[in-house]
Design a protein around this motif. Structure first.
Motif, PDB file in Angstrom:
ATOM      1  N   GLU A  57       0.836  -1.203   0.000  1.00  0.00           N
ATOM      2  CA  GLU A  57       0.000   0.000   0.000  1.00  0.00           C
ATOM      3  C   GLU A  57       0.870   1.252   0.000  1.00  0.00           C
ATOM      4  OE1 GLU A  57      -3.600   2.024   2.640  1.00  0.00           O
ATOM      5  OE2 GLU A  57      -2.616   0.191   3.312  1.00  0.00           O
ATOM      6  N   LYS A  58       0.419   2.259  -0.715  1.00  0.00           N
ATOM      7  CA  LYS A  58       1.127   3.529  -0.768  1.00  0.00           C
ATOM      8  C   LYS A  58       0.514   4.508   0.223  1.00  0.00           C
ATOM      9  CE  LYS A  58       2.423   3.140  -5.640  1.00  0.00           C
ATOM     10  NZ  LYS A  58       2.367   3.793  -6.978  1.00  0.00           N
ATOM     11  N   GLY A  59       1.377   5.302   0.823  1.00  0.00           N
ATOM     12  CA  GLY A  59       0.899   6.290   1.791  1.00  0.00           C
ATOM     13  C   GLY A  59       0.444   7.565   1.108  1.00  0.00           C
ATOM     14  N   ASN A  60      -0.618   7.479   0.330  1.00  0.00           N
ATOM     15  CA  ASN A  60      -1.134   8.628  -0.416  1.00  0.00           C
ATOM     16  C   ASN A  60      -2.366   9.240   0.233  1.00  0.00           C
ATOM     17  OD1 ASN A  60       0.825   8.625  -2.388  1.00  0.00           O
ATOM     18  ND2 ASN A  60      -0.332   7.358  -3.810  1.00  0.00           N
ATOM     19  N   ARG A 161     -16.140  13.908  -8.966  1.00  0.00           N
ATOM     20  CA  ARG A 161     -15.577  12.991  -9.961  1.00  0.00           C
ATOM     21  C   ARG A 161     -14.443  12.168  -9.362  1.00  0.00           C
ATOM     22  NH1 ARG A 161     -11.499  13.820 -13.687  1.00  0.00           N
ATOM     23  NH2 ARG A 161     -11.476  16.044 -13.243  1.00  0.00           N
ATOM     24  N   LEU A 162     -13.610  12.804  -8.553  1.00  0.00           N
ATOM     25  CA  LEU A 162     -12.519  12.073  -7.924  1.00  0.00           C
ATOM     26  C   LEU A 162     -13.035  11.067  -6.895  1.00  0.00           C
ATOM     27  CD1 LEU A 162      -9.887  14.926  -7.418  1.00  0.00           C
ATOM     28  CD2 LEU A 162      -9.828  13.088  -9.085  1.00  0.00           C
ATOM     29  N   PRO A 173      -2.159  14.034  -3.380  1.00  0.00           N
ATOM     30  CA  PRO A 173      -2.369  15.471  -3.605  1.00  0.00           C
ATOM     31  C   PRO A 173      -2.040  15.937  -5.018  1.00  0.00           C
ATOM     32  CG  PRO A 173      -1.278  15.092  -1.499  1.00  0.00           C
ATOM     33  CD  PRO A 173      -1.308  13.765  -2.190  1.00  0.00           C
ATOM     34  N   THR A 174      -0.998  15.366  -5.636  1.00  0.00           N
ATOM     35  CA  THR A 174      -0.671  15.780  -7.001  1.00  0.00           C
ATOM     36  C   THR A 174      -1.757  15.353  -7.975  1.00  0.00           C
ATOM     37  OG1 THR A 174       0.661  13.773  -7.254  1.00  0.00           O
ATOM     38  CG2 THR A 174       1.817  15.796  -6.629  1.00  0.00           C
ATOM     39  N   GLY A 175      -2.460  14.269  -7.667  1.00  0.00           N
ATOM     40  CA  GLY A 175      -3.593  13.866  -8.503  1.00  0.00           C
ATOM     41  C   GLY A 175      -4.715  14.881  -8.438  1.00  0.00           C
ATOM     42  N   VAL A 176      -4.952  15.441  -7.243  1.00  0.00           N
ATOM     43  CA  VAL A 176      -5.968  16.487  -7.100  1.00  0.00           C
ATOM     44  C   VAL A 176      -5.540  17.738  -7.863  1.00  0.00           C
ATOM     45  CG1 VAL A 176      -7.177  17.976  -5.465  1.00  0.00           C
ATOM     46  CG2 VAL A 176      -6.726  15.588  -4.879  1.00  0.00           C
ATOM     47  N   PRO A 249       5.370  13.177  -8.855  1.00  0.00           N
ATOM     48  CA  PRO A 249       5.784  11.789  -9.112  1.00  0.00           C
ATOM     49  C   PRO A 249       5.929  11.522 -10.602  1.00  0.00           C
ATOM     50  CG  PRO A 249       3.995  11.866  -7.511  1.00  0.00           C
ATOM     51  CD  PRO A 249       4.132  13.255  -8.077  1.00  0.00           C
ATOM     52  N   SER A 250       6.828  10.627 -10.941  1.00  0.00           N
ATOM     53  CA  SER A 250       7.103  10.339 -12.356  1.00  0.00           C
ATOM     54  C   SER A 250       5.865   9.839 -13.078  1.00  0.00           C
ATOM     55  CB  SER A 250       8.231   9.312 -12.462  1.00  0.00           C
ATOM     56  OG  SER A 250       7.899   8.127 -11.743  1.00  0.00           O
TER      57      SER A 250
END
Length: 356
Positions: A57-60, A161-162, A173-176, A249-250
């Protein structure tokens, strides 16, 4: 900033913690942040204990706080909770900032200009066609704070939507930030298309009928296009560099590059529309001058026609005894006939030359 720090109240649109792609309700913003940080710390600890395990799991997990036109004490309170930089906080309160991307320690501060097309039943020379606003976004490792100024481009649709797609929320956060930037640029496209349609209608009107009011309407469109250009064009450079920042993130960089491509298309369309507006304005002025010259030619033609009988009548109005045909029975009809023939010949000549 002055005043006592207070939690956001009237300006608070919504807040929530997002863990594992799901919305988690909390009693308050600090509680939501504590939940998120506890979860991320637990995930990081588990990953450190099992460094070779794949697919962990990622800590996102993060907190998303949305504000609309907050007061300074409210933003200052959030600055203490999320450790926001004072310079960025000052910009968020004052608004009227240029589009930009700034890095402060481990957080980003992004300013996006918003635009909206305003519908009117009757479009006049003074109608406001494009409404503008701003969205300030603070992006940290485990939080997103959005500060919106103006009533245009709300973010409720973006949040919904998210929340409907946990996979998108898992980007963190970068996705938001990507979703917000993509939403804003998509609105640019819609407004640019509507403005293009409006310009095409005005272009067709120019060669149909032109008046001073029509030219005022064209100039108003020109002014609105300049406002949109000021909102859209300055965002190109900072958004292009955003995709190259180490904080992104890449796996998210290609998404930001896609937004940059859409923005480039908008800028090209706005520039094209602006040039078209210049051409329409010049054509309208030329057309208006041509119509004015045509009116002057008509007036001059009638003046020339009326000058002939006026001249003849003026001569025979002088008190001289020895004048041609003054004692002739047919003198009066002959003079009137000469006037009619002369005026008819002048009218025919002006008509043939397109002056009437």
């Amino acid at each position: 900033m002055t005043g006592t720090c207070v939690p956001p109240s009237d300006s608070l649109v919504e807040y929530a913690a997002y863990i594992g792609g799901k919305r988690i309700e909390a009693l308050g913003i600090p509680d939501a942040l504590d939940l998120v940080r506890a979860h991320n710390a637990a995930v990081q600890s588990a990953n450190e204990k099992n460094p070779g395990e794949k697919g962990g799991e990622k800590g996102n997990a993060f907190v998303w706080v949305g504000l609309h036109e907050p007061d300074a004490p409210e933003v200052e309170w959030l600055a203490e909770v999320f450790a926001l930089h004072p310079l960025a906080v000052e910009d968020a309160v004052k608004a009227h900032q240029r589009p930009k991307v700034e890095r402060y320690d481990d957080s980003l501060f992004v300013v996006l200009k918003t635009v909206a097309y305003l519908d009117h039943d009757v479009l006049t020379a003074t109608s406001e066609i494009i409404g503008t606003g701003e969205i300030m976004v603070f992006v940290g490792p485990d939080f997103v704070v959005t500060v919106r100024h103006g009533r245009y481009c709300p973010l409720a649709d973006v949040r919904e939507r998210l929340e409907d797609k946990p996979k998108l929320l898992n980007r963190g956060p970068t996705g938001v930030l990507h979703a917000i930037a993509d939403h804003v640029v998509d609105r640019y496209l819609g407004v640019a298309d509507l403005m293009q349609t409006e310009l095409e209608d005005v272009e067709a009107m120019v060669f149909a009928d032109v008046s001073a009011r029509d030219i005022g309407r064209i100039y108003n469109l020109k002014r609105e296009m300049i406002d949109m250009k000021r909102s859209v064009t300055p965002l190109q450079a900072p958004l292009s560099t955003l995709a190259q920042r180490r904080m992104i993130p890449s796996e998210m960089r290609e998404y930001f590059r896609d937004v940059v491509d859409h923005l480039a298309r908008v800028c090209e369309q706005v520039e094209s529309s602006n040039e078209l507006c210049n051409s329409i304005l010049q054509a309208a002025l030329a057309r208006s001058n041509a119509l004015a010259n045509e009116d002057m030619r008509k007036i001059s033609s009638w003046v020339a026609i009326m000058a002939v009988p006026t001249m003849i009548a003026g001569i025979y109005g002088m008190n001289f005894e020895h004048m041609p045909e003054i004692k002739s029975v047919f003198g009066y009809p002959v003079v009137i006939g000469v006037m009619v023939i002369a005026c008819s010949l002048l009218y025919r000549g002006f008509r043939r030359n397109g002056w009437m």
